[in-house]
Design a protein around this motif. Sequence first.
Motif, PDB file in Angstrom:
ATOM      1  N   CYS A   1      31.149  42.143   0.067  1.00  0.00           N
ATOM      2  CA  CYS A   1      30.138  42.282  -1.333  1.00  0.00           C
ATOM      3  C   CYS A   1      29.872  42.705  -2.500  1.00  0.00           C
ATOM      4  O   CYS A   1      29.752  42.173  -4.471  1.00  0.00           O
ATOM      5  CB  CYS A   1      29.012  41.368  -0.352  1.00  0.00           C
ATOM      6  N   VAL A   2      29.369  44.059  -2.069  1.00  0.00           N
ATOM      7  CA  VAL A   2      28.615  44.779  -3.697  1.00  0.00           C
ATOM      8  C   VAL A   2      30.236  44.859  -4.518  1.00  0.00           C
ATOM      9  O   VAL A   2      29.488  44.784  -5.129  1.00  0.00           O
ATOM     10  CB  VAL A   2      28.628  46.740  -2.704  1.00  0.00           C
ATOM     11  N   GLU A   3      31.010  45.344  -3.588  1.00  0.00           N
ATOM     12  CA  GLU A   3      32.400  46.085  -5.055  1.00  0.00           C
ATOM     13  C   GLU A   3      32.845  44.473  -5.436  1.00  0.00           C
ATOM     14  O   GLU A   3      33.281  44.191  -7.021  1.00  0.00           O
ATOM     15  CB  GLU A   3      33.644  46.360  -3.632  1.00  0.00           C
TER      16      GLU A   3
ATOM     17  N   GLN B   1      36.139  31.818   2.808  1.00  0.00           N
ATOM     18  CA  GLN B   1      37.132  32.604   3.108  1.00  0.00           C
ATOM     19  C   GLN B   1      35.715  33.747   4.288  1.00  0.00           C
ATOM     20  O   GLN B   1      34.992  34.008   2.386  1.00  0.00           O
ATOM     21  CB  GLN B   1      38.559  33.054   3.331  1.00  0.00           C
ATOM     22  N   ASP B   2      35.826  34.323   5.089  1.00  0.00           N
ATOM     23  CA  ASP B   2      34.850  35.529   4.853  1.00  0.00           C
ATOM     24  C   ASP B   2      35.312  36.239   3.939  1.00  0.00           C
ATOM     25  O   ASP B   2      36.484  36.911   3.707  1.00  0.00           O
ATOM     26  CB  ASP B   2      35.501  35.628   6.441  1.00  0.00           C
ATOM     27  N   LEU B   3      34.261  37.267   4.186  1.00  0.00           N
ATOM     28  CA  LEU B   3      34.200  38.107   2.394  1.00  0.00           C
ATOM     29  C   LEU B   3      34.728  39.188   3.174  1.00  0.00           C
ATOM     30  O   LEU B   3      35.050  40.215   2.484  1.00  0.00           O
ATOM     31  CB  LEU B   3      32.604  38.899   2.477  1.00  0.00           C
ATOM     32  N   ALA B   4      35.325  39.216   4.263  1.00  0.00           N
ATOM     33  CA  ALA B   4      35.640  40.410   5.097  1.00  0.00           C
ATOM     34  C   ALA B   4      36.860  40.666   4.847  1.00  0.00           C
ATOM     35  O   ALA B   4      37.512  42.009   4.470  1.00  0.00           O
ATOM     36  CB  ALA B   4      35.790  40.618   7.108  1.00  0.00           C
ATOM     37  N   PHE B   5      37.511  39.874   4.534  1.00  0.00           N
ATOM     38  CA  PHE B   5      38.597  39.847   3.457  1.00  0.00           C
ATOM     39  C   PHE B   5      39.528  39.931   2.296  1.00  0.00           C
ATOM     40  O   PHE B   5      39.779  40.161   1.216  1.00  0.00           O
ATOM     41  CB  PHE B   5      39.832  38.219   3.348  1.00  0.00           C
ATOM     42  N   SER B   6      37.971  40.430   1.523  1.00  0.00           N
ATOM     43  CA  SER B   6      38.247  40.265   0.357  1.00  0.00           C
ATOM     44  C   SER B   6      38.011  42.108  -0.434  1.00  0.00           C
ATOM     45  O   SER B   6      38.767  42.977   0.415  1.00  0.00           O
ATOM     46  CB  SER B   6      36.765  39.620  -0.898  1.00  0.00           C
ATOM     47  N   PHE B   7      37.657  42.583  -0.948  1.00  0.00           N
ATOM     48  CA  PHE B   7      37.535  43.758  -1.124  1.00  0.00           C
ATOM     49  C   PHE B   7      36.527  44.794  -0.160  1.00  0.00           C
ATOM     50  O   PHE B   7      36.192  44.246   0.048  1.00  0.00           O
ATOM     51  CB  PHE B   7      36.246  43.561  -3.001  1.00  0.00           C
ATOM     52  N   GLY B   8      36.623  46.554  -0.265  1.00  0.00           N
ATOM     53  CA  GLY B   8      36.184  46.870   0.733  1.00  0.00           C
ATOM     54  C   GLY B   8      37.508  47.772   1.031  1.00  0.00           C
ATOM     55  O   GLY B   8      38.767  47.780   0.808  1.00  0.00           O
ATOM     56  N   ALA B   9      36.816  48.500   2.138  1.00  0.00           N
ATOM     57  CA  ALA B   9      37.230  49.360   2.656  1.00  0.00           C
ATOM     58  C   ALA B   9      38.901  48.361   3.262  1.00  0.00           C
ATOM     59  O   ALA B   9      39.418  49.377   3.910  1.00  0.00           O
ATOM     60  CB  ALA B   9      37.422  50.383   3.880  1.00  0.00           C
TER      61      ALA B   9
ATOM     62  N   THR C   1      40.898  33.771  -1.278  1.00  0.00           N
ATOM     63  CA  THR C   1      40.476  33.036  -1.218  1.00  0.00           C
ATOM     64  C   THR C   1      39.116  33.222  -0.551  1.00  0.00           C
ATOM     65  O   THR C   1      38.293  32.906  -1.062  1.00  0.00           O
ATOM     66  CB  THR C   1      40.853  31.858   0.172  1.00  0.00           C
ATOM     67  N   SER C   2      38.916  34.685   0.039  1.00  0.00           N
ATOM     68  CA  SER C   2      37.905  35.487  -0.077  1.00  0.00           C
ATOM     69  C   SER C   2      37.236  35.996  -1.625  1.00  0.00           C
ATOM     70  O   SER C   2      35.960  35.570  -1.696  1.00  0.00           O
ATOM     71  CB  SER C   2      38.183  36.550   0.946  1.00  0.00           C
ATOM     72  N   GLU C   3      38.096  35.998  -1.959  1.00  0.00           N
ATOM     73  CA  GLU C   3      37.284  36.347  -3.620  1.00  0.00           C
ATOM     74  C   GLU C   3      37.287  35.564  -4.280  1.00  0.00           C
ATOM     75  O   GLU C   3      36.251  35.296  -5.479  1.00  0.00           O
ATOM     76  CB  GLU C   3      39.115  37.205  -4.078  1.00  0.00           C
ATOM     77  N   SER C   4      37.547  34.063  -4.369  1.00  0.00           N
ATOM     78  CA  SER C   4      37.024  32.937  -5.117  1.00  0.00           C
ATOM     79  C   SER C   4      35.889  32.706  -4.555  1.00  0.00           C
ATOM     80  O   SER C   4      35.100  31.752  -5.618  1.00  0.00           O
ATOM     81  CB  SER C   4      38.245  31.730  -4.445  1.00  0.00           C
ATOM     82  N   ASN C   5      34.586  33.692  -3.825  1.00  0.00           N
ATOM     83  CA  ASN C   5      33.392  33.255  -3.520  1.00  0.00           C
ATOM     84  C   ASN C   5      33.023  33.485  -5.044  1.00  0.00           C
ATOM     85  O   ASN C   5      31.562  33.499  -5.153  1.00  0.00           O
ATOM     86  CB  ASN C   5      33.586  34.387  -2.615  1.00  0.00           C
ATOM     87  N   PHE C   6      33.443  35.491  -5.460  1.00  0.00           N
ATOM     88  CA  PHE C   6      33.167  35.411  -6.370  1.00  0.00           C
ATOM     89  C   PHE C   6      33.115  34.866  -8.322  1.00  0.00           C
ATOM     90  O   PHE C   6      31.952  35.176  -8.951  1.00  0.00           O
ATOM     91  CB  PHE C   6      33.146  37.380  -6.455  1.00  0.00           C
ATOM     92  N   ASP C   7      34.395  34.136  -7.914  1.00  0.00           N
ATOM     93  CA  ASP C   7      35.066  33.264  -9.408  1.00  0.00           C
ATOM     94  C   ASP C   7      33.928  32.169  -9.177  1.00  0.00           C
ATOM     95  O   ASP C   7      32.759  31.816 -10.122  1.00  0.00           O
ATOM     96  CB  ASP C   7      35.884  32.895  -8.995  1.00  0.00           C
ATOM     97  N   LEU C   8      32.797  31.750  -8.165  1.00  0.00           N
ATOM     98  CA  LEU C   8      32.386  30.448  -8.079  1.00  0.00           C
ATOM     99  C   LEU C   8      30.848  30.934  -8.083  1.00  0.00           C
ATOM    100  O   LEU C   8      29.770  30.379  -8.738  1.00  0.00           O
ATOM    101  CB  LEU C   8      32.736  29.956  -5.912  1.00  0.00           C
ATOM    102  N   LEU C   9      30.869  31.889  -7.726  1.00  0.00           N
ATOM    103  CA  LEU C   9      29.334  32.316  -7.398  1.00  0.00           C
ATOM    104  C   LEU C   9      29.541  32.635  -9.479  1.00  0.00           C
ATOM    105  O   LEU C   9      28.185  32.395  -9.989  1.00  0.00           O
ATOM    106  CB  LEU C   9      29.171  34.534  -6.761  1.00  0.00           C
ATOM    107  N   ARG C  10      30.220  33.386  -9.664  1.00  0.00           N
ATOM    108  CA  ARG C  10      30.094  33.902 -11.846  1.00  0.00           C
ATOM    109  C   ARG C  10      29.705  32.303 -12.491  1.00  0.00           C
ATOM    110  O   ARG C  10      29.172  32.000 -12.754  1.00  0.00           O
ATOM    111  CB  ARG C  10      31.025  34.371 -12.208  1.00  0.00           C
ATOM    112  N   LYS C  11      29.837  31.257 -11.733  1.00  0.00           N
ATOM    113  CA  LYS C  11      30.640  30.393 -12.422  1.00  0.00           C
ATOM    114  C   LYS C  11      28.876  29.496 -12.423  1.00  0.00           C
ATOM    115  O   LYS C  11      28.268  28.810 -13.169  1.00  0.00           O
ATOM    116  CB  LYS C  11      31.854  28.917 -12.172  1.00  0.00           C
TER     117      LYS C  11
END
Length: 376
Positions: free
Chosen positions: A23-25, A165-173, A349-359
């Motif tokens: 989430c932070v990344e 999608q679950d955030l575990a699939f987006s940015f991170g370790a 799909t997970s990274e789309s969370n942040f595009d939706l959030l920005r908009k």
Amino acid sequence: MKHVIIFSGALDNVGDLALLQSCVEGLRRQSDFAFAQIWSYCWGDVPETAKMALERMDVAPISGKSIKPYTLLGPDTLLLWGGGQLLRNNASNNSLRAAEALSRLAILTGAKTAVIGCGVSELSADKVKRYRRIFKNADLFAVREDFSVVGAAPLLKKVKPVVTQDLAFSFGALWEPYTADSNRTSLLVAPCEDDSEQRTVDDEQILQLILAAKHRYPNLATEFISHDVRPHMDPAVCQKLSIALSQKDISSTQNSSLILSEVLRTYERSHLVVTNRMHAAIFAYARGCAVIIVDDGNPKTRAIAKKLGLVTVPVSETNRSKLEDAIDRAEKVKASTTRRDTLDKMRATSESNFDLLRKAVRKESTNTILEDLTSA
């Protein structure tokens, strides 16, 4: 945004720490949030190891029992429920009252509220009322699987829930490079017993699975890992299973680290992972392990098994031939050439969370993103 207050899961759970990191990344890759002070809102005490992880992320812990969150509210503040099964029936009423008070003041001060990549469990009528008071004016409500839509719909007034999608699939370790299929020396068991969520494992079944795997892979060491490190949670069941194995002259080791890089290295050296934990299954799949999910009836674990095509066995199944067949099928999934494509789709799909959030924060239309998600 000047402040982002992330409602985190229990930070004594490495899965929740992984979600927080993702989430932070993801936030820092968006210009709207790149320079915001990020806070991790926690109701309980934060373990020392988790505090060190927060420090590495440049995230400040903030207690829901203090007045501090209220002093940060304003038009440049975002209250973000950022991943995990945060909307659950076993949340304490005191913690929800505090979140409700914060949400009411957020409306008055012009702060934004959003949910991304979250799961929603089956809620009692009382919990529905409490969560509705928290989220009725949310600017975005994105859930990680279809069944969470049903739980989310009664909570909302301003927006409709969308599936990402679950955030575990987006940015991170989880996406850091690793050496694939080298030195896979262990059989890893990641169990969960949690009465508050009706989560359980059958001791005899786990023992039979281990024995079947040891027969197939005699050189693999047996290792237990605790995702939730609270003593009465995963460590208790790991200890119990370890003792039962020792009575059969099988040695084992236990891992209770909250350092995500260490946990991922544990998965990297594992050939086969047996678990009834959702994020253990995700970690194992992303790190190229064969995976068997013990189906204890939990919908979120069933959902991830279906999405990733993972092998499942009923929690009560102890028939040796059926367990051996499950191991064979898990090996075939491990060898599948579609694994990388599946992960890439999940990640997008997970990274789309942040595009939706920005908009949503900018009050721009999210229709194009939602159309892409639907078509995918």
